[in-house]
Design an enzyme around this catalytic site. Sequence first.
Site, PDB file in Angstrom:
ATOM      1  N   GLY A  93       0.855  -1.184   0.000  1.00 46.76           N
ATOM      2  CA  GLY A  93       0.000   0.000   0.000  1.00 46.76           C
ATOM      3  C   GLY A  93       0.887   1.229   0.000  1.00 46.76           C
ATOM      4  N   ALA A  94       0.673   2.127  -0.947  1.00 44.20           N
ATOM      5  CA  ALA A  94       1.600   3.241  -1.154  1.00 44.20           C
ATOM      6  C   ALA A  94       1.898   4.049   0.118  1.00 44.20           C
ATOM      7  CB  ALA A  94       1.080   4.142  -2.271  1.00 44.20           C
ATOM      8  N   ASP A 114      -1.376   4.452  -6.363  1.00 39.82           N
ATOM      9  CA  ASP A 114       0.051   4.366  -6.058  1.00 39.82           C
ATOM     10  C   ASP A 114       0.829   5.539  -6.651  1.00 39.82           C
ATOM     11  OD1 ASP A 114       0.952   1.469  -4.840  1.00 39.82           O
ATOM     12  OD2 ASP A 114      -0.953   1.390  -5.892  1.00 39.82           O
TER      13      ASP A 114
END
Length: 361
Positions: free
Chosen positions: A63-64, A253
């Site tokens: 997860g960014a 992202d």
Amino acid sequence: MLNSVSWKCADGRIVRAFQPDLAGLPGKLRLIDQTLLPEQLCYVELADAAAIHDAIVRLVVRGAPAIGCAAALGLAAVCRNQSVATPAAFLAQVRRTADYLAGARPTAVNLSWALRRCLDSLEAKTAAPVEQLQDILLQTALDILQEDIELCRAIGNHGATLLQDGMGILTHCNAGALATGDYGTALAPLYVAAERGLKLRVFSDETRPLLQGSRLTAWELHQAGIDVTVICDNMAAQVMKEKRIDLVIVGADRISANGDTANKIGTYMAAVLAHHHRIPFYVAAPYSTFDPATPDGDGIVIEQRPATEISRGFGKITAPEQVRFYNPAFDVTPHELIAGFITERGILRPPFARTLAAAFA
């Protein structure tokens, strides 16, 4: 209902999704091993650059925003364990470690953004003692984490204005508490809506090939008491046709200057389907995911993942291993398919080249 960003273990302990408790674990980064969910809820403690780099590559943390937080705190942890005599030697080590961690995953801009912010915090302190530089690095990392928590809450508040009681929401991959500092991006509006008493029906794409939607999103929504139904990725069109979906919300992202958005592979497909069925498609992300230096989606590097994620998904052979495999981790959704960006500064709408530039100037 438990707090939407915490869960209860079998032994009754309440834990948080992302727990980089360097105060309690000096020189270590502590976080959930997401590769083991939903079967096991376990933490790992990491203390060296190679282990942290590996954790990012293997999706122990993913997860960014969470990658950015983990990299910053990981950098602080690694550099707290360095035995160097001079500030110059320490700063050189910080730069080498940051460059190494930045190469772990190329698509999510939050990774390089967080590491660059850590480096920038030391620029004016090059003559300070090593111990002070270590403290500055740690405080910067903790500031990044705290800021992400606040940003996600603000995204939730703005996004909740799009939701009404009884709505059906489709999401893809995992952009919840597991993917951020503590609260989520795409799932944050759902958590806020639930806190306000709204009853939603969430459909979570399983998200092939690593099933982040079924393993992670469904797990955390269920733990939070939110109605969630898992569907295979190729069922989304049928579910939309049956008018079960009123809104699509996904994370991101990297978002280019014109609004083209890189997110987990399959997002583009969901956006095309939503457009065909006239369902609004929103992207939720903090300012750190917007990349004004990249003009459009053509400039976004797409990470390629190992073939074994397809051929041996979770240990079982699911295709002849002698054939070729193509496994891009992300795709890019053109900005024309996006109704708006849910950010901490409000909901940004087209024309994105203008509204994004104005919001993040």
